[in-house]
Design an enzyme around this catalytic site. Sequence first.
Site: not given
Ligand code: NDP
Length: 249
Positions: A14, A33, A56, A82, A133, A146
Amino acid sequence: MSKVAIVTGAARGIGLATTDLFLEMGWRVAMVDRDAAELDATATPRDGALGFVCDVSDPEAVAELATQISAKMGRVDALVNNAGVAEFGPIEECDFTTWRRVMATNLDGVFLMSQALTPALKETHGAIVNIGSISGLRASTLRVAYGTTKAAVIHLTKQQAAELGEYGIRSNCVCPGPVRTKLSIAVHSPAIIAAYHDAIPLNRYGSEREIAEAICFLCSEKASYISGQILAADGGFESTGVGLPALRS
Ligand code: NDP
């Protein structure tokens, strides 16, 4: 000077779709990221985007990031919190380490980033969009950590709107329904996927782009009088509750 958005978790999913939509709108994007390799692969080919590796949930790293972004981008008009992690499991099996890991990114990260970027957002009368979410709107099984973080993010959004409004800063929250990303593929079993299809009036998962459209709208001037709102981009999930799968069959 063109506007600047900070998008956390921008290397994929996203966050990446949101980055692309901002770029199409003519904004520049600070892509944040913790996955340095994926961030390099996605930020480098995108004109107008700059990658910043940062966890973050780390207060010192976030403080340093805010300084770096201000120096390299010159202004901040929107912050999209995000970055998120998901761990699903029964309430009795959620150990404290897991609980803290989910809290650290999903809740502490939103708090830390927003606080660190508030001075820059004051200068532009900018906007914050936090990603919640549907799991923060409705309780469900397996989501004690979560879902609780996402419910907290929804309330944090309202706190931000209440307190930062006097500086001209708006804060809103987008609550996505299910989207096929790295995060969801890891926790959505075939049974969960089937249950989602049943429970969602539009009968399907959303796309990253459909979530990005809601995020970018709330960051834009078109939403200049909208603050403190929770927008579910969820195919109608939140509006329903009584017997939908049974009525369908
Ligand atoms: P992805 O896993 O595709 O992307 C998330 C990115 O954030 C990854 O690159 C991840 O790295 C990075 N990340 C995680 N933790 C940290 C951190 N502490 N500091 C910096 N970067 C970080 O996730 P989505 O795109 O699916 O999710 C995006 C948002 O949408 C999230 O907040 C999620 O909870 C929310 N969401 C998603 C849904 C879904 O169905 N996909 C539904 C509802 C909400 P790494 O891979 O190393 O973890």
